[in-house]
Scaffold this motif. Structure first.
Motif, mmCIF file in Angstrom:
data_model
loop_
_atom_site.group_PDB
_atom_site.id
_atom_site.type_symbol
_atom_site.label_atom_id
_atom_site.label_comp_id
_atom_site.label_asym_id
_atom_site.label_seq_id
_atom_site.Cartn_x
_atom_site.Cartn_y
_atom_site.Cartn_z
ATOM 1 N N ASN A 167 -5.873 9.470 -10.508
ATOM 2 C CA ASN A 167 -4.759 10.406 -10.440
ATOM 3 C C ASN A 167 -5.055 11.445 -9.367
ATOM 4 O O ASN A 167 -5.810 12.385 -9.578
ATOM 5 C CB ASN A 167 -4.563 11.064 -11.806
ATOM 6 C CG ASN A 167 -3.326 11.928 -11.824
ATOM 7 O OD1 ASN A 167 -2.924 12.457 -10.791
ATOM 8 N ND2 ASN A 167 -2.711 12.075 -12.980
ATOM 9 N N GLN A 181 4.512 -1.214 -13.396
ATOM 10 C CA GLN A 181 3.862 0.066 -13.659
ATOM 11 C C GLN A 181 4.859 1.095 -14.172
ATOM 12 O O GLN A 181 4.566 2.284 -14.205
ATOM 13 C CB GLN A 181 3.146 0.564 -12.400
ATOM 14 C CG GLN A 181 2.100 -0.418 -11.909
ATOM 15 C CD GLN A 181 1.338 0.100 -10.693
ATOM 16 O OE1 GLN A 181 1.011 1.262 -10.592
ATOM 17 N NE2 GLN A 181 1.068 -0.795 -9.743
ATOM 18 N N THR A 195 0.826 -1.204 0.000
ATOM 19 C CA THR A 195 0.000 0.000 0.000
ATOM 20 C C THR A 195 0.863 1.257 0.000
ATOM 21 O O THR A 195 0.527 2.241 -0.648
ATOM 22 C CB THR A 195 -0.958 0.041 1.203
ATOM 23 O OG1 THR A 195 -0.193 -0.032 2.397
ATOM 24 C CG2 THR A 195 -1.949 -1.107 1.166
ATOM 25 N N ASN A 214 -10.952 -2.459 -13.430
ATOM 26 C CA ASN A 214 -10.161 -3.575 -12.960
ATOM 27 C C ASN A 214 -9.230 -4.094 -14.036
ATOM 28 O O ASN A 214 -8.043 -4.320 -13.808
ATOM 29 C CB ASN A 214 -11.105 -4.695 -12.527
ATOM 30 C CG ASN A 214 -10.816 -5.104 -11.109
ATOM 31 O OD1 ASN A 214 -10.283 -4.295 -10.338
ATOM 32 N ND2 ASN A 214 -11.145 -6.326 -10.763
ATOM 33 N N GLN A 268 2.135 1.751 -3.444
ATOM 34 C CA GLN A 268 1.058 2.176 -4.318
ATOM 35 C C GLN A 268 0.689 3.641 -4.059
ATOM 36 O O GLN A 268 0.387 4.384 -4.985
ATOM 37 C CB GLN A 268 -0.159 1.267 -4.121
ATOM 38 C CG GLN A 268 -1.208 1.433 -5.205
ATOM 39 C CD GLN A 268 -0.640 1.117 -6.588
ATOM 40 O OE1 GLN A 268 -0.186 0.015 -6.855
ATOM 41 N NE2 GLN A 268 -0.649 2.112 -7.473
ATOM 42 N N SER A 269 0.750 4.035 -2.796
ATOM 43 C CA SER A 269 0.481 5.436 -2.475
ATOM 44 C C SER A 269 1.459 6.352 -3.182
ATOM 45 O O SER A 269 1.076 7.373 -3.748
ATOM 46 C CB SER A 269 0.580 5.672 -0.968
ATOM 47 O OG SER A 269 -0.571 5.204 -0.337
ATOM 48 N N TYR A 309 -6.873 0.452 -13.217
ATOM 49 C CA TYR A 309 -7.019 1.906 -13.034
ATOM 50 C C TYR A 309 -6.714 2.353 -11.612
ATOM 51 O O TYR A 309 -7.108 1.707 -10.645
ATOM 52 C CB TYR A 309 -8.443 2.344 -13.388
ATOM 53 C CG TYR A 309 -8.706 3.790 -13.059
ATOM 54 C CD1 TYR A 309 -8.172 4.801 -13.851
ATOM 55 C CD2 TYR A 309 -9.466 4.148 -11.950
ATOM 56 C CE1 TYR A 309 -8.404 6.131 -13.547
ATOM 57 C CE2 TYR A 309 -9.701 5.472 -11.637
ATOM 58 C CZ TYR A 309 -9.165 6.468 -12.436
ATOM 59 O OH TYR A 309 -9.382 7.781 -12.128
ATOM 60 N N ARG A 310 -6.001 3.460 -11.528
ATOM 61 C CA ARG A 310 -5.782 4.123 -10.244
ATOM 62 C C ARG A 310 -6.051 5.594 -10.463
ATOM 63 O O ARG A 310 -5.480 6.201 -11.363
ATOM 64 C CB ARG A 310 -4.327 3.971 -9.796
ATOM 65 C CG ARG A 310 -3.889 2.551 -9.582
ATOM 66 C CD ARG A 310 -3.533 2.327 -8.147
ATOM 67 N NE ARG A 310 -4.611 1.767 -7.386
ATOM 68 C CZ ARG A 310 -4.764 1.933 -6.069
ATOM 69 N NH1 ARG A 310 -3.937 2.688 -5.391
ATOM 70 N NH2 ARG A 310 -5.753 1.378 -5.436
ATOM 71 N N ASP A 317 0.456 6.448 -6.706
ATOM 72 C CA ASP A 317 -0.774 7.229 -6.870
ATOM 73 C C ASP A 317 -0.476 8.722 -6.837
ATOM 74 O O ASP A 317 -1.156 9.511 -7.473
ATOM 75 C CB ASP A 317 -1.768 6.891 -5.764
ATOM 76 C CG ASP A 317 -2.388 5.519 -5.961
ATOM 77 O OD1 ASP A 317 -2.177 4.924 -7.036
ATOM 78 O OD2 ASP A 317 -3.072 5.035 -5.045
#
Lengths: 350, 350
Positions: free
Chosen positions: B58, A149, A116, B51, A119-120, B55-56, A123
């Motif tokens: 922005n 990614q 997480t 999914n 991922q943060s 997607y995340r 993001d």
DNA sequence: CACCTTTCAGTTAGCGTTACCACGCTATGG
DNA sequence: CCATAGCGTGGTAACGCTAACTGAAAGGTG
């Protein structure tokens, strides 16, 4: 009336500056960024306006337009970790030069947290990541997933075999080897390893170095000379060291010297030795790994292995910044040598 | 041909999802954020597309549209600081519940660093700040300047008198008072203070607590019983404690007990005592402050004062999140009590 | 059946920034 | 005297997202 109202509640934007300097927004942008053609006179006017309004560019809007954020993320296993500070220092030294901001997050040694946190960072669109968590198969998988990614990434402490990831590591194997060899040269033949349960050391380079040093001296390693927490590939604490030494000391022929997986474990072991009335280094010798600040202040001062932490941080930052510039780079790795620091805990006599 | 190409090199956007789910971008946004009206059927389609594309959202673009970033910044004086870990834990506990991300930066105990780090956070538009640096007049000025930029802010460790800033602090005064009182009750009358140079303790609450305890017992404090680094209101190290004790022990009538400003200083002092052949606690008593993990493992285990660090972190996070919701709140402050932890370093006999 | 309310989905615009293009201006050279 | 090049500046659009509006269909009420 105040000399100049301190600031709008809303931060100043380029258009605010442009209005005040009586130019277009675009010209203001060029003046601030020193890109394209702007006359000296206009540039001065813009700068003055920017100054007056306390302008700060909105990094978020910038990033949205496809530019870099000028920020990287550092993932640490734990903030209390004595490496953390030195590592961050090394990284910052390099990043500061290039005006990159560094943000830190911690994984608390949990793979979920690790995921997480990473991922943060992604993001929030950091330009790259430096990951200093301890390597486990599960965490490696997470890293590879993240690397897909296409975020530039460098690991510190354990190599990850994946395209697009650089790694920096210290030679733990060699460091442990040197420390154990030192104990052997001091006359010890029965040497215990503290900090990992028997049979779990296969992927621990410090344990492999311990084995290699024994082997080179023609000493057959005994599994019963290994003690420590199970299911904790990641770390080992004072408490673990305390318990491990109590356990090994109960053997019919206990070790006369101990090599601890890290200094915390070694300090716990020293405490256990005192509890048992064993004198260090006269009755037993102890060596650790990491050279944490307190090692020099232990009673007696602890023999240990010093990692070039700062240098690792710097190297990692250099790798990362290069990769941010050119994401297509082939994976690289660097290994830095450790240094044995001999103190009183390992040498009997004066 | 691969079963499904893993991912575009560019992260998926809402329009990508909208295209795949055959709806408008806006509808996709509504489905993802569960806001407004979306039929179940469409929602499912959008979710499936999101999914599939991994997607995340922005966050940057979101913030630009005036929404929260859902991220806060934590400024620590130093990462190796034993508080840091517990503090961050407490903060994260609260922030995780509300899905706020926490980013950490360090000031390396320099006011310049403090300013640039804070400014970096603001440049990256975090929703709020938790500042745990040590208070100095200069750093307070920096904080007030930053607070003018209308960023919700909470300080931990020292109150700052400024509108729009909440503070959380432990009762250092009372903790030091209790520790010194404990030494007095153990029969000591000559008690030294380690960790600050004579005459510089005016703003140090731990020093004030020390003075108050002496006074209450009718003991006149001697300035020559205070030793430590000058110009270091911020911190004091093992080395400082080591030197300070060596210095005080040279006095004609040296103290019989020492209260150290923090545990690192105390551990350094213990080392110095050993160097001098002084036995602890038989010849001299020592108490510290902070209850760092190693305190219990020192030889002998160190009497110290334990701060409710975790609780402070939680409280700070709660303050901050409330203030983010409602920036107009009046400044609040919370003070948490410390706890004396008596170990062997302060009590002679068994 | 007329009318309102609720549900659902699309269109437009704008957050702060910069890439790109277009326009004027001045200087140079044929 | 006109083409060409280098400067200096402004206009427009777009990055990814969502607030606000618009419009249409479904459902309910008298």
């Amino acid at each position: 009336m105040k000399p100049s109202s301190p600031a709008l509640k809303r931060p100043a934007t380029l258009s605010d500056i442009a209005r005040l300097a009586e130019v277009s927004t675009m010209t203001a942008s060029r003046a601030i960024n020193e890109s394209g053609y702007v006359s000296d006179e206009v540039r001065r006017r813009v700068m003055k306006a920017a100054n007056k309004l306390g302008y700060r560019p909105n990094m978020l809007a910038r990033q949205l337009k496809g530019k870099k954020l000028n920020a990287i993320g550092i993932l640490l296993p734990d903030i209390a970790n004595p490496f953390a500070s030195a590592l961050v220092n090394g990284i910052k030294q390099v990043c500061d030069e290039q005006t990159f901001t560094t943000f830190i997050a911690t994984s608390d040694r949990s793979v979920e947290e690790e995921q997480t946190s990473l991922q943060s960072f992604i993001d929030h669109r950091v330009d790259g990541l430096i990951v200093a968590t301890h390597g486990t198969p599960r965490s490696d998988k997470v890293l590879q997933k993240i690397a897909q990614q296409k975020v530039p990434m460098v690991t510190i402490g354990h190599p990850v075999n994946s395209p697009g990831i650089d790694s920096v590591t210290a030679n733990h194997y060699r460091g442990a080897f040197d420390a154990v060899q030192h104990l052997i040269k001091a006359g010890h033949r029965r040497i215990g390893f503290l900090g990992i349960a028997p049979g779990e050391g296969a992927s621990l380079r410090r344990y492999q170095g311990y084995l290699a040093a024994l082997e080179e001296a023609g000493i057959k390693p005994l599994e019963e000379y290994t003690a420590g927490p199970t299911e904790s590939l990641a770390f080992s604490t004072q408490q673990d060291g305390y318990e491990a030494l109590l356990q090994l000391a109960k053997l019919r022929r206990p070790p006369t010297a101990y090599f601890a997986r890290n200094d915390y474990t070694a300090l716990g072991a020293m405490h256990a030795a005192r509890t048992l009335g064993l004198r260090i280094p006269d009755d037993i010798a102890i060596a650790g790994f990491d050279d944490i600040p307190l090692a020099a202040f232990a009673a007696p001062p602890l023999t240990t292995v010093s990692q070039p932490i700062d240098a690792q941080g710097q190297q990692a930052a250099r790798f990362l910044l290069e990769r941010i510039q050119n994401p297509a780079l082939a994976p690289r790795s660097a290994m830095m040598e450790c240094r044995l620091v001999v103190r009183k805990s390992s040498v009997a006599g004066r």
